[in-house]
Design an enzyme around this catalytic site. Structure first.
Site, mmCIF file in Angstrom:
data_model
loop_
_atom_site.group_PDB
_atom_site.id
_atom_site.type_symbol
_atom_site.label_atom_id
_atom_site.label_comp_id
_atom_site.label_asym_id
_atom_site.label_seq_id
_atom_site.Cartn_x
_atom_site.Cartn_y
_atom_site.Cartn_z
ATOM 1 N N ASP A 198 -5.821 -8.360 -4.661
ATOM 2 C CA ASP A 198 -5.526 -7.933 -3.298
ATOM 3 C C ASP A 198 -4.202 -8.562 -2.834
ATOM 4 O OD1 ASP A 198 -6.633 -6.562 -0.912
ATOM 5 O OD2 ASP A 198 -6.602 -8.557 -0.023
ATOM 6 N N GLU A 262 -2.272 -5.117 -6.247
ATOM 7 C CA GLU A 262 -1.957 -4.273 -5.087
ATOM 8 C C GLU A 262 -0.576 -4.728 -4.625
ATOM 9 O OE1 GLU A 262 -3.622 -3.168 -0.655
ATOM 10 O OE2 GLU A 262 -3.543 -5.228 -1.326
HETATM 11 C C1 NOJ Z 1 -5.834 -4.593 1.051
HETATM 12 C C2 NOJ Z 1 -7.222 -4.047 0.964
HETATM 13 O O1 NOJ Z 1 -7.199 -2.883 0.184
HETATM 14 C C3 NOJ Z 1 -7.676 -3.806 2.383
HETATM 15 O O2 NOJ Z 1 -8.881 -3.084 2.432
HETATM 16 C C4 NOJ Z 1 -7.790 -5.132 3.078
HETATM 17 O O3 NOJ Z 1 -8.135 -4.916 4.434
HETATM 18 C C5 NOJ Z 1 -6.462 -5.890 3.024
HETATM 19 N N1 NOJ Z 1 -5.873 -5.871 1.711
HETATM 20 C C6 NOJ Z 1 -6.652 -7.328 3.425
HETATM 21 O O4 NOJ Z 1 -7.384 -8.007 2.458
#
Ligand code: NOJ
Length: 530
Positions: A198, A262
């Protein structure tokens, strides 16, 4: 191809209205039949669920809402027997305000070691009642919250780039890095095949935490664009270390482990730095997801990715849907439809395009059913912190998280299967009956069959393996490219039919496709002379 399982909305085995790990295990044969190589599980760790598990209170356990470690082990064992890889979602940029280290930091004094694991700072202004800098949080509001010290007086502030319940870790503190090494090993020892990371361009902030020239840019764009808060050079060191941890495991047992980040950064060139040979194996390339339904826009992002990412010897990781975005059927529709018509035809075409591209592809649960976004959820059921933190302006992320329909004519559509079934945690619209998995499997014209057939060909045709693509001349409004010597994929972005770039009947098409013609809003694959 990896399938994203949003655990709370996949399948509920206990009847509490929330999906769980036993539900995922029960759904594995369905996923195997679809042809997935692996699954990515959204966070299931103990969490107060302020951001549906992206606020982790304990990185090495399972929240009772989703099961326990024994159930997790059963899931990993079952997946292994089916040959399905398991990736976990790891959240290293921030934790939950309920995490024991954050509680310890709150109880400790300014300047303590416990506070050094987070970003605590004195406020500005004569009474310290203004935040240490002007940054805004991604989900709206200031990025700082003030704490009350042990003596009951207002005290320091702490940084949270998302909600106040998600304090950011200070990655300049060696204890934080060591703790995450331990977390990684904990799950690798339990048999996982890797991690989706993440906010992988986060972790480090500018060391001085200076004011930003455009403090609201993140919240305004809903993207990590504050150059002081994201994409700092030090983060690459972490990915090198995590990569070497994964490789230690591979050396021991011969199985590859996978790190997928991500990564949201301004350019494909910066993106490519995250997938250098000693860093992450993959990083989601979101530009395709954010491209409008337009051939030039698609061609531009695909060409940039091929040049700047694949051109450096790495892999591009394509994605069209996830749990944070409006589903393709609705995104490409005009205006929001219930899934029939234009949006659905375009979403099918986009799927064939993505599956023909060189690189990895991730699909989000329900994408294989052609689920539309649920656009009419009443305000009082919405749980997305973005909605609540933007004064109810941004209805963004609940509509793609509605629990999956599996069977039957009425909610819960087989989603929850306990004796006294509670309602699904988000209400399912009546029209979900049309999308239930049992109907999709029985109808060879369904999205499900398109994905299954596409995945099967992708797994067997050498042209769709490693390699690059070659753009072909095509009529206006059509994108066409070749893979290998003789596989052609073409997409007609317009609504009127055009001559097909290849004669003969296609191998696979996203809609009815007579020989020699490429109908509007349709994609097809041919084997033939390009
Ligand atoms: C990206 C995640 O995909 C999302 O769902 C989340 O709210 C944020 N990062 C914060 O962790």
């Amino acid at each position: 191809m990896i399938y994203q399982v949003y655990v709370r909305s996949f399948l509920d085995s206990t009847g509490d209205g929330v999906g769980d790990l036993a539900g995922v295990r029960a759904g594995l044969p369905y996923l195997k039949k679809l042809g997935v190589d692996g699954i990515w599980l959204s966070p299931f760790y103990p969490s107060p669920q302020h951001d549906h598990g992206y606020d982790v209170a304990d990185y090495c356990d399972v929240d009772p809402l989703f099961g326990d470690l024994a159930e997790f082990d059963l899931l990993v064992g079952a997946a292994r027997r089916l040959g399905v890889k398991v990736l976990l979602d790891i959240v290293p940029n921030h934790c939950s305000s309920e995490h024991p280290w954050f509680r310890e930091a709150l109880a400790a004094s300014p300047g303590s070691e416990a506070r050094a694991r987070f970003h605590f700072a004195d406020g500005r202004g004569p009474d310290g009642d203004e935040p240490p800098n002007n940054w805004h949080a991604m989900f709206g509001g200031p990025a700082w919250s003030r704490v009350t010290e042990a003596d009951g007086r207002p005290g320091q502030w702490y940084l949270h780039m998302f909600t106040p319940e998600q304090p950011d870790w200070n990655w300049r503190d060696p204890e934080v890095a060591a703790e995450f090494d331990r977390v990684l090993r904990f799950w690798l020892d339990r048999g996982v095949d890797g991690f989706r990371i993440d906010v992988a361009a986060g972790l480090f902030k500018h060391p001085e935490l200076p004011d930003s020239d455009d403090p609201e840019a993140d919240a305004r764009t809903r993207d990590s664009v504050n150059p002081l808060a994201w994409n700092q050079p030090e983060v690459h060191e972490v990915w090198r270390r995590w990569r070497s941890i994964c490789e230690d495991y591979t050396e021991r047992d011969g199985f590859e482990r996978l790190l997928v980040g991500e990564v949201s950064v301004p350019t494909a060139r910066e993106h490519a730095q995250y997938v250098r040979p000693d860093e992450l194996h993959q990083a989601f390339f979101f530009d395709l997801l954010s491209a409008p339904w337009d051939p030039d826009a698609f061609q531009k992002v695909i060409s940039e990715a091929m040049q700047d990412i694949a051109g450096t010897g790495s892999t591009v990781t394509w994605v069209l849907n996830n749990h944070d975005q409006v589903r393709t059927v609705t995104r490409y529709g005009e205006p929001a439809t219930e899934g029939s018509g234009l949006g659905a035809a375009r979403a099918r075409a986009a799927a064939l395009l993505m599956l023909a591209l060189p690189g990895a592809a991730y699909i989000y649960q329900g994408e294989e059913l052609g689920l539309p976004e649920v656009v009419d959820l009443p305000d009082d059921v919405l749980t997305d912190p973005i909605f609540h933190r933007t004064g109810s302006r941004a209805r963004i992320r609940d509509g793609c998280r509605v629990p999956l329909p599996w069977s039957g004519q009425a909610s819960p559509f087989g989603f929850t299967s306990g004796e006294e079934s509670a309602k699904p945690w988000l209400p399912q619209p009546e029209y979900f009956a049309e999308y239930a998995t049992d109907r999709a499997l029985a109808d060879t014209r369904s999205f499900w069959h398109l994905y299954r057939d596409g995945l099967q060909l992708r797994g067997t045709l050498p042209q769709l393996g490693e390699g690059t693509l070659r753009w072909l001349d095509a009529p206006p409004g059509v994108l066409a490219f070749a893979r290998g010597d003789d596989l052609v994929c073409a997409v007609n972005f317009g609504t009127a039919p055009t001559p097909a770039p290849v004669s003969g009947t296609p191998l696979l098409a996203s809609g009815p496709c007579p020989a020699g013609v490429l109908p509007g809003s349709t994609a097809a694959w041919w084997i033939g002379n390009s």
